[in-house]
Design an enzyme around this catalytic site. Sequence first.
Site, PDB file in Angstrom:
ATOM      1  CB  ALA A  66      -0.930  -0.037   1.401  1.00 30.27           C
ATOM      2  CD  GLU A 114      -2.492  -7.539   3.490  1.00 30.67           C
ATOM      3  OE1 GLU A 114      -2.008  -6.475   2.848  1.00 30.67           O
ATOM      4  OE2 GLU A 114      -3.190  -8.032   4.327  1.00 30.67           O
TER       5      GLU A 114
END
Length: 260
Positions: A66, A114
Amino acid sequence: MNYQTLLLEKNDAIAKITLNRPDKLNALNNLMMKELETCIKDIEQSPSIRALIITGAGEKAFIAGADINELHELNQISGRQFAEFGSSVFSRIEQMQIPVVAAINGYALGGGCEFALACHIRFASENAKIGQTELNLGLITGYGGSQRLPRIVGKSRAMEMILSAKIVDAFEAERIGLVNKVFKQDELLEKTVEFLKTVISKGAKSLALAIECINASQELSLAAGLAFETKKFGEICGTKDFKEGTLAFLEKRKANFKGE
Ligand code: COA
């Protein structure tokens, strides 16, 4: 539709989403996540698309996590919203009725790992480096890493990877079952397409139900999972593709599945 942070290509029946911020190692920012959600909805509504590849732009990264600039601004409330949104996008990808393959072409860290975990299958290039590195940032996983990683590599290895934030190379990832196969970097996409061409020669409905059953296995008890599978087996026996597949075998010819 034109995206600022993604490239969507459709070649015959196989779509490819390329996360496209190579100067930031394809770090996932808010705009990218929103565009991803729209793009997935678009693909879900295109029946001609039979499989999806996710990869990163450039030769260095799949997704380096992220966007840490955005992460830094989060507080208790916005942090939860951030995780809920991202997690819902990844769950939607996991629940797609077409096979989704992560072609991990470099760093897959934090949210990048992820993302790959939410895909149905993971192929990696030899230079891939994969890790849940959130704890280095004083964080924990927020897009499903603590739930999907143990289901894929086992609790003990997931503990080791997440608590140490260690990054594993492609071959170690293959050894522990985190990726299915490793390919030379310049062959990764070609081999992924080759694999998917074989997969999509099967009936669309069989593929969708097989994915649904395997996904259910991660959530249900064995008894409930077996009951779920028998129900889906009944469903598939009501399709034209099932009749065609079995008849083709009996007539010693190739099946001509129509997804019906
Ligand atoms: N968020 C925001 N920007 C990121 C980023 C991220 N997760 N990962 C990389 N970038 C940016 C860098 O800030 C740099 O931008 P700049 O050129 O404007 O300074 C650019 O991408 C290139 O990265 P850089 O660190 O210079 O490359 P490197 O080859 O030296 O290192 C990594 C590569 C992947 C080891 C390193 O970028 C890194 O550790 N990234 C963070 C990984 C991480 O912790 N992710 C989990 C987030 S939950």
